[in-house]
Design a protein around this motif. Structure first.
Motif, mmCIF file in Angstrom:
data_model
loop_
_atom_site.group_PDB
_atom_site.id
_atom_site.type_symbol
_atom_site.label_atom_id
_atom_site.label_comp_id
_atom_site.label_asym_id
_atom_site.label_seq_id
_atom_site.Cartn_x
_atom_site.Cartn_y
_atom_site.Cartn_z
ATOM 1 N N HIS A 86 0.689 -1.546 0.099
ATOM 2 C CA HIS A 86 -0.312 -0.572 0.024
ATOM 3 C C HIS A 86 0.864 1.531 -0.370
ATOM 4 N N ALA A 111 -6.799 5.053 -1.273
ATOM 5 C CA ALA A 111 -6.103 3.961 -1.612
ATOM 6 C C ALA A 111 -4.832 4.966 0.023
ATOM 7 N N MET A 114 -6.254 2.995 3.221
ATOM 8 C CA MET A 114 -5.866 1.175 2.971
ATOM 9 C C MET A 114 -4.737 1.040 3.787
ATOM 10 N N ALA A 115 -3.734 2.407 3.307
ATOM 11 C CA ALA A 115 -1.741 2.465 4.062
ATOM 12 C C ALA A 115 -2.104 2.824 5.183
#
Length: 231
Positions: A86, A111, A114-115
């Motif tokens: 990620h 994004a 999710m990281a």
């Protein structure tokens, strides 16, 4: 030549179909340096997309090793592999993979969510939003931030996908036929955008394509056939 950011060492990948074992990758060696743009060419079924998935930690090799900055990665715990994927690897696919219910801005922000952990995300949400907005401006979508995918053209959707891939400031971008679903004029604009960003950020960039002309614009062409590198 800079040291490799991403390496495949004798990578194999097989799948089981009933009692049969289907080999897809048969011992692939590949190294990509920081700032290098590599094109991966081959016929359908050559193993290009499978190699991309293994390099991007979306799938595990059957044997062999993948290294990121010289470090073997597939033996890492699942959570650590996910963090590496990620935070340091961006993906651009042919079919965008955007969430239809979310706006362009929300798809990019996803994004970032999710990281990191929920708490870290909450603390850094304003900075993440500013970064996502800046990326969408950079890819030419300053007037489309709050449009959903159905309200965007194919080229605009791919630009959202590119912005999403860059939010975590990755070292590596893996692109699988990113212009394969676009008309030639739109594809040309997307290619210019990707290559410009790749140069600005000195990204290690692996491009899977069938387009010989596009491949010749890369620093190096790697050809695959029947699961092996042939040139």
């Amino acid at each position: 030549m800079n040291p490799p950011v991403l390496e495949a060492l004798a990578v194999t990948k097989s799948y089981r179909l009933g009692r049969r074992e289907i080999p897809v990758l048969r011992g692939v060696d590949l190294a990509i340096a920081q700032g290098e743009r590599v094109a991966l060419l081959g016929a359908s079924g050559a193993g290009k997309s499978t190699l991309l998935h293994v390099l991007g930690l979306l799938d595990a090799p059957t044997s062999g090793s993948v290294r990121f900055d010289g470090r073997p990665v597939h033996a890492l715990p699942v959570a650590e592999r996910a963090r590496l994927r990620h935070r340091h690897t961006g993906f651009v696919f042919q079919f965008y993979h955007l969430i239809p219910e979310l706006t362009a801005l929300q798809n990019v922000l996803l994004a970032g969510m999710m990281a990191t952990s929920t708490l870290a995300w909450w603390r850094g949400r304003r900075a993440a939003r500013a970064a996502a907005e800046a990326l969408l401006v950079q890819v030419g979508l300053q007037d489309r931030l709050h449009h959903r995918p159905a309200e965007l053209s194919g080229g605009e959707r791919q630009r959202v996908a590119i912005a999403r891939a860059l939010l975590a400031d990755p070292k590596v971008v893996l692109a699988d036929e990113p212009t394969g679903n676009l008309d030639s004029a739109t594809a040309a604009g997307v290619v210019e955008l990707m290559f410009s960003i790749q140069q600005q950020r000195r990204l290690a960039f692996l491009l899977v394509t069938h387009n010989e002309e596009l491949a010749r614009r890369c620093d190096r062409i790697v050809r695959m056939q029947d699961g092996v590198v042939v040139g």
